[in-house]
Design a protein around this motif. Structure first.
Motif, PDB file in Angstrom:
ATOM      1  N   SER A  64      -8.941  36.066  20.043  1.00 25.81           N
ATOM      2  CA  SER A  64     -10.099  35.362  19.461  1.00 25.81           C
ATOM      3  C   SER A  64     -10.200  35.629  17.965  1.00 25.81           C
ATOM      4  O   SER A  64     -10.520  34.727  17.178  1.00 25.81           O
ATOM      5  CB  SER A  64     -11.392  35.814  20.143  1.00 25.81           C
ATOM      6  N   TYR A 100      -7.963  33.379  16.123  1.00 24.35           N
ATOM      7  CA  TYR A 100      -8.547  32.037  15.956  1.00 24.35           C
ATOM      8  C   TYR A 100      -9.578  32.033  14.828  1.00 24.35           C
ATOM      9  O   TYR A 100      -9.607  31.106  14.010  1.00 24.35           O
ATOM     10  CB  TYR A 100      -9.221  31.567  17.254  1.00 24.35           C
ATOM     11  N   ALA A 140     -14.062  31.322  20.380  1.00 26.65           N
ATOM     12  CA  ALA A 140     -13.652  32.658  19.965  1.00 26.65           C
ATOM     13  C   ALA A 140     -14.845  33.609  19.863  1.00 26.65           C
ATOM     14  O   ALA A 140     -14.786  34.743  20.327  1.00 26.65           O
ATOM     15  CB  ALA A 140     -12.913  32.569  18.628  1.00 26.65           C
ATOM     16  N   SER A 200     -16.084  34.515  23.248  1.00 30.51           N
ATOM     17  CA  SER A 200     -15.115  35.385  23.918  1.00 30.51           C
ATOM     18  C   SER A 200     -15.218  36.809  23.379  1.00 30.51           C
ATOM     19  O   SER A 200     -15.150  37.778  24.138  1.00 30.51           O
ATOM     20  CB  SER A 200     -13.696  34.854  23.708  1.00 30.51           C
TER      21      SER A 200
END
Lengths: 387, 536
Positions: free
Chosen positions: B204, B207, B217, B220
């Motif tokens: 994440s 990202y 992201a 998460s």
């Protein structure tokens, strides 16, 4: 803990001998069609979409089916430790080949359609074919060897020693009778895979599966009958001699064993076991006609009946032997000398009685949810989420 | 050290098991994280959470395939390469493996197919139940495997039967509730949870650094940091519990990890770092923390922890006692029921030390022929090589505290700083991804290498456990496994990276539309509509 004393050691051993059969048959009935579909894949499906249809007929269930194989290993370890120790180290390289196939298969299923490219996909398709066909053949070869006896003996402290050079443990397995047994099991699983595809696929894939499957059914029946004749005329059996106890300690060296005229004397001692080969033949013939006629559900059931009959006939014929020794018959493994302790067999039985019905229930539910044919349209529409 | 069939078989086992454990921890943790994400989806009905479930579920699936594939080897290679071990302890060790299949692996494997194929075939709640069954199945698997492994470390509830020449179970519940197994189970699954949390956090963060899939992201990271923080605490605390249980079950392993050659007056100090010298039996340049070892190992200030030298002296005593047992065993086995009761009683009195007599088999065929020098050498063999244990343990513990710090930091930023994460922290999170795997492999190394020279502590030496195979056979399979696993690993990493680079690709339109409405609503724009509320 004295609860386990409620069931005699002898009875527990017979139950676990039966459960060993249940596990092997459970494995052949479920993972058997996965292997069969894998082995048939390049021959029944030509286009990429057709191949994906064939793969996706087993896609959601092969993983659960494969657990029968793993549970089989675990249960032999727990209930028949000497069998686990002797057979897997004795068939060492053959086991390695089987393991290699079972390692490739999950990866091939999962990864095949995760990249485009004809070479990538074709490589995984052939991996599925080989990893389905080779274990199917080798399982039969192993059974053929067990029927004839395996060359091993025990030392006084029960170390296992194998006779012969290391490569004979692989090359030596491939004698004519064992190859015939391998043909039986390969043809049997091809038939089963074809019966599964008949139920779950349609169109060309189904047509080709029915054609190949009906040939496989005939080959399986013919080879099985030939093996039976061979057993009657060309292969000696084994028998336990002298006084022995059926509820004593698990030590093969406490028994005396010699060669007998034929395994098939079992059929005069216990005529009722004729039912097993009869089921095998009846199931096989009905599968043949079912495939020809395009019957779907009943064909799969007949195929299951044939497999049930064939595998159980081997066990019933050899009882009480599990893995006889050709070089030192005294070391032979039987139901009476190679089980776990009384307590372990009981504990394992309790675990099985609790969990096996649950497993069968939720497995049946999963199959019900997934009921219905896999079509080319399904695969194209869900191209990202299916295999 | 002579390199023979025992060493080659150990190398094969170490290779296959450590490779298997590259995939297990991520399966354990990611199955739970995915189930948590799907729970949030079912509760809030927000498409973003379904997309998260599918995306992380896809990576779970790629990893799971290799976990299953390499696990198959584990179930069968005891019989293939360790057949005397299988015969000798299968009565106890086989049971948890079989129950694992019955209770856990069937559950996990049957439902994992439905997890991927059942999105359109099941109701939301039914699919959620399937996700949780997969997670529960994976974690129960770990329980039974660690009960089996725990028994190798601390063989309780079993005794030797001279009639069958093997260990047999006497008390199933003792095997089940083995304190070593229980501590190891929680420690191991916690390690899996931390691994998955670090993985989700790292991917994440990658990202966010690229400003892609920001909504996915950030959410998460929030889930991973909260779950990871709790797991990292549990990891370190239960690691400490494992150490505490080793104080009474595996004194030699504990002393070797600490490089504690002499028994120290209680409470013993903890060697923070140092350079253990096996030959001289001392640790050079040790930096000690006073009292710490006594507190960790015994949770008291007055209980002594025995040092390696005293443990070797004790092993020598047990070898001599084991020789008496061995002598009696030969007669008991020969005469069976007709054996002299006095001989039988002699065997009973010393049978607990029988395994120590087997240590002599490395030097002589019949342990009763052993010379004084050979007895001394066998006693010395009970000390594992100290320096790798000493360092592996310290790196693992250091990483463990690192996980607490990382997870704590991201949890704080996610909870109190509006999910804003500084770029250096995000970079660090990406680089952190391999760390939990290193820690987990080192942990297993400490547990298993520290158990040497035994396969089952005090019961069966490793040297006696192997199958009667030729070097050629084992070399062929070892080469086969290495080649095979290398190819699979390259393929797996390739796919993993490919799908991480692609990012979430399922339900994209629906999720993007929801994200936009959600942003509008948060910003109070006029185009905001009620559909973006949690009660959607």
């Amino acid at each position: 803990m004295i609860l386990h004393e409620l069931m005699s050691y002898e009875l527990l051993r017979v139950i676990w001998w039966g459960l060993l059969g249940v596990l092997l048959i459970g494995f052949a009935l479920t993972d058997g069609f996965d292997m069969g579909v894998g082995a048939l894949l390049p021959f029944v499906a030509k286009t990429d979409t057709q191949r994906r249809v064939a793969i996706n007929t087993v896609g959601p269930v092969w993983e659960g089916n494969q657990v029968w194989f793993i549970l089989g290993g675990g249960a032999i370890f727990a209930a028949w430790p000497p069998l686990y120790a002797v057979s897997f180290s004795g068939f060492y390289l053959a086991m390695f080949v089987i393991l290699a196939a079972f390692i490739v298969r999950p990866v091939a299923f999962k990864y095949r359609s995760k990249r485009d490219g004809a070479r990538w996909r074709s490589a995984w398709d052939w991996s599925l074919c080989i990893s389905g066909a080779v274990p199917a053949l080798l399982f039969g070869v192993a059974v053929g060897n067990v029927i004839q006896g395996v060359p091993f003996h025990f030392t006084d402290d029960l170390h296992t020693i194998y006779e012969g050079a290391w490569y004979m443990k692989f090359i030596g397995l491939l004698d004519p009778f064992s190859i015939l047994a391998g043909v039986v099991s390969l043809a049997m699983l091809l038939m089963h895979g074809a019966a599964w595809l008949t139920l779950k696929a349609e169109g060309e894939v189904q047509t080709r599966a029915r054609a190949i499957g009906s040939v496989a059914a005939l080959v399986a029946m013919g080879a099985y009958a030939l093996a039976g004749v061979w057993l009657a005329v060309g292969i000696e059996g084994f028998r336990i001699v002298g006084d022995y106890v059926t509820g004593g300690p698990s030590n093969p060296l406490h028994f005396e064993v010699e060669r007998s005229a034929s395994w098939l004397t079992a059929y005069s001692d216990r005529p009722w076991i004729m039912i097993a080969p009869l089921m095998a033949f009846l199931g096989g013939i009905l599968t043949f006609f079912g495939l020809r006629a395009g019957r779907e559900i009943s064909t799969l059931l007949f195929s299951k009946m044939a497999i049930f009959g064939m595998i159980s006939s081997v066990g019933l014929t050899m009882f009480p032997f599990i893995m006889p020794s050709s070089s030192d018959p005294r070391s032979s493994l039987t139901v009476w000398n190679s089980s776990s302790s009384h307590l372990t067999l009981f504990v394992m039985l309790v675990a099985t009685v609790i969990f096996m019905p649950l497993i069968l229930m939720y497995t049946a539910w999963v199959y019900k949810v997934l009921w219905g044919k896999v079509t080319e349209a399904d695969v194209s529409e869900n191209s990202h989420s299916v295999y | 050290m002579e390199f023979g069939i025992v060493e080659l078989s150990r190398l094969q086992f170490a290779t296959t098991v450590m490779f298997h454990f590259l995939f297990v921890p991520l399966t354990l943790g990611l199955s739970i994280l995915v189930a948590i994400m799907e729970t949030v989806y079912v509760m809030t009905n927000r498409p973003i959470w379904r997309q998260m479930t599918k995306f992380w579920g896809m990576l779970f699936g790629i990893n799971f395939a290799l976990g299953v594939a390499t696990g198959i080897t584990m179930e069968f290679q005891f019989g293939m390469n360790w057949s005397y071990y299988s015969h000798y302890v299968g009565d106890i060790f086989g049971a948890p493996l079989a129950i694992e299949g019955l209770m856990a692996f069937f559950l996990e494997a049957t439902f994992v197919g439905l997890f991927f194929f059942g999105w359109d075939k099941l109701s939301k709640v039914a699919h959620l139940v399937v996700a949780w069954l997969v997670a529960i199945g994976s974690n129960f698997s770990a329980l039974w495997i660690l009960i089996a492994n725990g028994w190798m470390q601390n063989p309780v509830g079993a005794e030797f039967n001279p009639m069958t020449m093997r260990m047999e179970m006497t008390d199933f519940f003792a095997v089940l509730f083995n304190e070593v197994a229980q501590a190891k189970f929680v420690h191991t699954v916690s390690a899996g949870y931390v691994t998955a949390s670090v993985f989700v956090l790292g991917v994440s963060a990658w990202y966010l650094l690229r400003n892609r899939h920001v909504e996915l992201a950030r959410r998460s990271i929030t889930v991973a940091a909260a779950f990871g923080l709790a797991s990292a605490f549990s990891l370190v605390l239960l690691g400490d519990e494992s150490g505490y249980s080793a104080t009474h079950s595996q004194k030699m392993k504990l002393a070797a990890i600490e490089a504690m050659w002499e028994t120290h007056e209680a409470p013993a100090p903890f060697n923070l770092i140092g350079f253990p010298d096996q030959e001289a039996r001392e640790t050079h340049y040790a930096i000690e923390i006073p009292w710490a070892m006594g507190l960790i190992g015994t949770r008291s200030l007055t209980t002594e922890i025995p040092g390696i030298n005293d443990l070797v002296a004790n092993a020598e005593k047990r070898i001599r006692s084991g020789m008496i047992a061995y002598e009696a065993l030969l007669e008991v086995r020969e005469k069976r029921e007709a054996v002299d009761p006095a001989m039988s009683a002699q065997f009973e009195a010393h049978s607990a030390d029988l395994g120590f007599a087997y240590l002599l088999k490395k030097y002589v065929d019949n342990p009763l022929d052993a010379s004084e020098a050979q007895i001394k050498a066998a006693a010395d063999d009970t000390v594992p090589t100290v320096w790798p244990l000493f360092w592996a343990f310290r790196i693992m513990v250091g990483l463990g505290f690192g996980f607490i710090a990382t997870m704590g930091y991201f949890f704080y930023r996610a909870s109190f700083k509006g999910m804003n994460f500084p770029r250096p922290a995000l970079h660090m999170a990406v680089w952190m991804i391999p760390a939990p795997w290193i820690a987990a492999e080192l942990g297993w190394f400490v547990a298993e290498f520290g158990r040497q020279p035994w396969t089952v502590d005090g019961v069966l030496p490793t040297a006696m456990s192997v199958s009667a195979l030729s070097m050629t056979e084992v070399a062929i399979t070892l080469a086969g496994f290495v080649i095979f696993y290398t190819i699979l690993f390259v393929v797996e990493m390739g796919l993993m990276l490919k799908y991480i680079r692609i990012g979430p690709y399922q339900d994209v339109e629906e999720t993007d539309a929801w994200n936009k409405r959600h942003q509008d609503r948060l910003a109070g724009r006029r185009s905001a509509d009620s559909i973006a509320t949690p009660a959607e």
